[in-house]
Design a protein around this motif. Sequence first.
Motif, PDB file in Angstrom:
ATOM      1  N   ALA A  55       3.367  -8.017  -7.766  1.00  0.00           N
ATOM      2  CA  ALA A  55       4.749  -8.407  -7.504  1.00  0.00           C
ATOM      3  C   ALA A  55       5.715  -7.242  -7.658  1.00  0.00           C
ATOM      4  CB  ALA A  55       5.156  -9.546  -8.437  1.00  0.00           C
ATOM      5  N   ALA A  56       5.322  -6.235  -8.431  1.00  0.00           N
ATOM      6  CA  ALA A  56       6.174  -5.054  -8.579  1.00  0.00           C
ATOM      7  C   ALA A  56       6.210  -4.242  -7.294  1.00  0.00           C
ATOM      8  CB  ALA A  56       5.676  -4.185  -9.730  1.00  0.00           C
ATOM      9  N   TYR A  57       5.194  -4.414  -6.460  1.00  0.00           N
ATOM     10  CA  TYR A  57       5.114  -3.707  -5.188  1.00  0.00           C
ATOM     11  C   TYR A  57       5.594  -4.596  -4.033  1.00  0.00           C
ATOM     12  CZ  TYR A  57       2.195  -0.614  -7.990  1.00  0.00           C
ATOM     13  OH  TYR A  57       1.734   0.222  -8.976  1.00  0.00           O
ATOM     14  N   ASN A  58       5.439  -5.896  -4.218  1.00  0.00           N
ATOM     15  CA  ASN A  58       5.847  -6.838  -3.183  1.00  0.00           C
ATOM     16  C   ASN A  58       5.846  -8.247  -3.777  1.00  0.00           C
ATOM     17  OD1 ASN A  58       6.184  -8.393  -0.835  1.00  0.00           O
ATOM     18  ND2 ASN A  58       3.980  -8.396  -0.462  1.00  0.00           N
ATOM     19  N   SER A  59       7.018  -8.846  -3.931  1.00  0.00           N
ATOM     20  CA  SER A  59       7.107 -10.186  -4.513  1.00  0.00           C
ATOM     21  C   SER A  59       6.806 -11.281  -3.500  1.00  0.00           C
ATOM     22  CB  SER A  59       8.509 -10.421  -5.089  1.00  0.00           C
ATOM     23  OG  SER A  59       9.489 -10.384  -4.068  1.00  0.00           O
ATOM     24  N   GLU A  60       6.754 -10.938  -2.222  1.00  0.00           N
ATOM     25  CA  GLU A  60       6.589 -11.950  -1.175  1.00  0.00           C
ATOM     26  C   GLU A  60       5.116 -12.254  -0.907  1.00  0.00           C
ATOM     27  OE1 GLU A  60       8.788 -10.858   2.272  1.00  0.00           O
ATOM     28  OE2 GLU A  60      10.671 -10.655   1.193  1.00  0.00           O
ATOM     29  N   THR A  61       4.399 -12.679  -1.931  1.00  0.00           N
ATOM     30  CA  THR A  61       3.022 -13.107  -1.752  1.00  0.00           C
ATOM     31  C   THR A  61       3.005 -14.597  -1.431  1.00  0.00           C
ATOM     32  OG1 THR A  61       2.797 -13.548  -4.109  1.00  0.00           O
ATOM     33  CG2 THR A  61       2.142 -11.366  -3.335  1.00  0.00           C
ATOM     34  N   SER A  62       1.854 -15.094  -1.009  1.00  0.00           N
ATOM     35  CA  SER A  62       1.761 -16.495  -0.605  1.00  0.00           C
ATOM     36  C   SER A  62       1.640 -17.439  -1.796  1.00  0.00           C
ATOM     37  CB  SER A  62       0.557 -16.688   0.330  1.00  0.00           C
ATOM     38  OG  SER A  62      -0.630 -16.255  -0.295  1.00  0.00           O
ATOM     39  N   SER A  63       1.354 -16.916  -2.975  1.00  0.00           N
ATOM     40  CA  SER A  63       1.200 -17.724  -4.182  1.00  0.00           C
ATOM     41  C   SER A  63       1.711 -16.926  -5.381  1.00  0.00           C
ATOM     42  CB  SER A  63      -0.277 -18.084  -4.409  1.00  0.00           C
ATOM     43  OG  SER A  63      -0.767 -18.907  -3.389  1.00  0.00           O
ATOM     44  N   ILE A  90       0.832  -1.209   0.000  1.00  0.00           N
ATOM     45  CA  ILE A  90       0.000   0.000   0.000  1.00  0.00           C
ATOM     46  C   ILE A  90       0.865   1.257   0.000  1.00  0.00           C
ATOM     47  CG2 ILE A  90      -1.621   1.342   1.386  1.00  0.00           C
ATOM     48  CD1 ILE A  90      -2.868  -1.322   2.260  1.00  0.00           C
ATOM     49  N   LYS A  91       1.924   1.248   0.778  1.00  0.00           N
ATOM     50  CA  LYS A  91       2.802   2.411   0.861  1.00  0.00           C
ATOM     51  C   LYS A  91       3.419   2.734  -0.503  1.00  0.00           C
ATOM     52  CE  LYS A  91       6.768   4.237   3.453  1.00  0.00           C
ATOM     53  NZ  LYS A  91       7.772   3.935   4.516  1.00  0.00           N
ATOM     54  N   LYS A  92       3.866   1.708  -1.212  1.00  0.00           N
ATOM     55  CA  LYS A  92       4.468   1.914  -2.520  1.00  0.00           C
ATOM     56  C   LYS A  92       3.421   2.369  -3.539  1.00  0.00           C
ATOM     57  CE  LYS A  92       8.225  -1.429  -1.912  1.00  0.00           C
ATOM     58  NZ  LYS A  92       8.798  -2.723  -2.366  1.00  0.00           N
ATOM     59  N   PHE A  93       2.229   1.800  -3.454  1.00  0.00           N
ATOM     60  CA  PHE A  93       1.162   2.196  -4.374  1.00  0.00           C
ATOM     61  C   PHE A  93       0.797   3.661  -4.166  1.00  0.00           C
ATOM     62  CE2 PHE A  93      -3.325   3.015  -5.154  1.00  0.00           C
ATOM     63  CZ  PHE A  93      -3.440   2.655  -6.500  1.00  0.00           C
ATOM     64  N   ALA A  97      -3.257  -1.773 -11.220  1.00  0.00           N
ATOM     65  CA  ALA A  97      -1.873  -1.793 -10.747  1.00  0.00           C
ATOM     66  C   ALA A  97      -1.506  -3.126 -10.112  1.00  0.00           C
ATOM     67  CB  ALA A  97      -1.647  -0.658  -9.745  1.00  0.00           C
ATOM     68  N   MET A  98      -2.450  -3.721  -9.389  1.00  0.00           N
ATOM     69  CA  MET A  98      -2.168  -4.961  -8.666  1.00  0.00           C
ATOM     70  C   MET A  98      -2.230  -6.202  -9.559  1.00  0.00           C
ATOM     71  SD  MET A  98      -1.462  -4.223  -5.527  1.00  0.00           S
ATOM     72  CE  MET A  98      -0.715  -2.680  -6.082  1.00  0.00           C
ATOM     73  N   VAL A  99      -2.910  -6.099 -10.694  1.00  0.00           N
ATOM     74  CA  VAL A  99      -3.139  -7.308 -11.500  1.00  0.00           C
ATOM     75  C   VAL A  99      -2.593  -7.197 -12.927  1.00  0.00           C
ATOM     76  CG1 VAL A  99      -4.895  -8.882 -12.412  1.00  0.00           C
ATOM     77  CG2 VAL A  99      -5.177  -7.867 -10.138  1.00  0.00           C
ATOM     78  N   GLY A 133      -8.850 -13.046  -6.247  1.00  0.00           N
ATOM     79  CA  GLY A 133      -8.940 -11.937  -7.175  1.00  0.00           C
ATOM     80  C   GLY A 133      -9.385 -10.678  -6.465  1.00  0.00           C
ATOM     81  N   LEU A 134      -9.296  -9.562  -7.144  1.00  0.00           N
ATOM     82  CA  LEU A 134      -9.749  -8.278  -6.608  1.00  0.00           C
ATOM     83  C   LEU A 134     -10.975  -7.843  -7.392  1.00  0.00           C
ATOM     84  CD1 LEU A 134      -6.313  -6.434  -6.217  1.00  0.00           C
ATOM     85  CD2 LEU A 134      -7.648  -7.585  -4.440  1.00  0.00           C
ATOM     86  N   GLY A 135     -12.099  -7.717  -6.685  1.00  0.00           N
ATOM     87  CA  GLY A 135     -13.349  -7.358  -7.326  1.00  0.00           C
ATOM     88  C   GLY A 135     -13.771  -5.932  -7.015  1.00  0.00           C
ATOM     89  N   LEU A 136     -14.449  -5.313  -7.958  1.00  0.00           N
ATOM     90  CA  LEU A 136     -15.005  -3.973  -7.759  1.00  0.00           C
ATOM     91  C   LEU A 136     -16.402  -4.109  -7.186  1.00  0.00           C
ATOM     92  CD1 LEU A 136     -15.025  -0.858  -8.240  1.00  0.00           C
ATOM     93  CD2 LEU A 136     -15.952  -1.364 -10.528  1.00  0.00           C
ATOM     94  N   TYR A 137     -16.628  -3.565  -6.014  1.00  0.00           N
ATOM     95  CA  TYR A 137     -17.943  -3.624  -5.391  1.00  0.00           C
ATOM     96  C   TYR A 137     -18.930  -2.779  -6.189  1.00  0.00           C
ATOM     97  CZ  TYR A 137     -21.681  -2.820  -1.969  1.00  0.00           C
ATOM     98  OH  TYR A 137     -22.907  -2.732  -1.343  1.00  0.00           O
ATOM     99  N   THR A 138     -20.107  -3.329  -6.430  1.00  0.00           N
ATOM    100  CA  THR A 138     -21.112  -2.628  -7.233  1.00  0.00           C
ATOM    101  C   THR A 138     -21.542  -1.309  -6.608  1.00  0.00           C
ATOM    102  OG1 THR A 138     -22.803  -3.982  -6.151  1.00  0.00           O
ATOM    103  CG2 THR A 138     -22.043  -4.711  -8.321  1.00  0.00           C
ATOM    104  N   GLY A 139     -21.381  -1.196  -5.294  1.00  0.00           N
ATOM    105  CA  GLY A 139     -21.779   0.033  -4.614  1.00  0.00           C
ATOM    106  C   GLY A 139     -20.633   0.986  -4.356  1.00  0.00           C
ATOM    107  N   SER A 140     -19.502   0.760  -5.008  1.00  0.00           N
ATOM    108  CA  SER A 140     -18.338   1.618  -4.800  1.00  0.00           C
ATOM    109  C   SER A 140     -18.638   3.071  -5.152  1.00  0.00           C
ATOM    110  CB  SER A 140     -17.163   1.132  -5.653  1.00  0.00           C
ATOM    111  OG  SER A 140     -16.104   2.070  -5.638  1.00  0.00           O
ATOM    112  N   LYS A 141     -18.165   3.955  -4.289  1.00  0.00           N
ATOM    113  CA  LYS A 141     -18.295   5.389  -4.542  1.00  0.00           C
ATOM    114  C   LYS A 141     -16.973   5.982  -5.024  1.00  0.00           C
ATOM    115  CE  LYS A 141     -22.084   6.165  -1.256  1.00  0.00           C
ATOM    116  NZ  LYS A 141     -22.385   4.734  -1.060  1.00  0.00           N
TER     117      LYS A 141
END
Length: 392
Positions: free
Chosen positions: A298-306, A17-20, A289-291, A270-278
Amino acid sequence: MTWLDAANTNVNVGSTIKKFEAEYPNITIKYESIPYADFETVLPSRLTSGKVDVITVDQPLTARYVAAGYLADITPVFKSEFDALDKASLAGSTVDGKLYNAPEQSDSSFLFYNKDLLEKAGVALPSSDPSKPATWERITADAKKAQQAGAEHGITWERISNWYYQWPLVQGLGGGYGADGPDSLTPNLDSEAAVKAFSWYADLYKDKVSPQGDANSVYTSLFASGKSAFHIGGDWNIAELNKNKDLDYGIAPMPKFAGGQAVSNAGGVGLGLYTGSKNTEAALTFINAMVFKGAGAAAYNSETSSPPANDEGKKLYWAQEVFQDPRATDAQKVVDHQLSQGIAKERVSTVGWNELSSALSSALLSITNGEDVEKALKSAQSTAGAALEKYK
């Protein structure tokens, strides 16, 4: 924008998050983490607050969340970027040809083996060539020989009654995804292929090749401590295995039955967009950016669990120190092959996923404890069928 995440799906999320935020100074992320076991229960009440923008989605729950109205169709936004991801990941996040979450991580299980135990038993080591999987029949015979030579266990499984690990056995014999018909709401848990596959599986416990236990236990430690000849797990186990410097292990593709097809599992989040997003624009920028963008998360953090679903991100993931251990070097080629060649199959997409999965899990646990295979599967079929009626 607010990101509602299931705990443990990301490592060092604070750094990400900090890098993003440094790259996108006009976007501030409020991160909320909920324990995985509680996520689906807590989610409805959190969404009614009107302050959620991005939701972490366990892929088999995609259809369930779509039916509930939680996820927006993001196909028009990202369709031109699909080539950045492996096909198995895209399939797991898609319902009726539409992408409802952007797959961030995806993985596939494979076979670990203990070289010392197998060599002591006088059996040949499995090939690490991902296009040449061993047969389950051979692995079973070699596991028994290893036990005769002193191994405590022949074959351990990360979990012993879990769709992710055991249903591919059925698919390898042509058993399909476990549910058919409109919206995959007609269970098919007691097919001829299922009976055959799980009869073999039952014999592992009857013959004490695999250790009995409960549905929630993880059995990796048995292999990590050198007690098991073979183990069904994945790259997420490697850090634990590497701690035992005396463990001389190897990696091979997921086995197949003689006369059957090579099938492994595929799954991730996955990362989903909530239908009620404001904050739709900010949310889509974050998801991109994340996908999709460059190496993704991985460009922000390669140490993911998968491994990231993003092909460029995979390169950074596999460059981590843990995979540079000579014992682990075959993991990348096996996982990449299984994901890219259609060997790794996503779990069935249905609004009734929870009920279907629960029925199979109960049946598998009963089977490992000696219940008749056909009886256990018929019971699971009946239970799942009744539970899924409410969705029709």
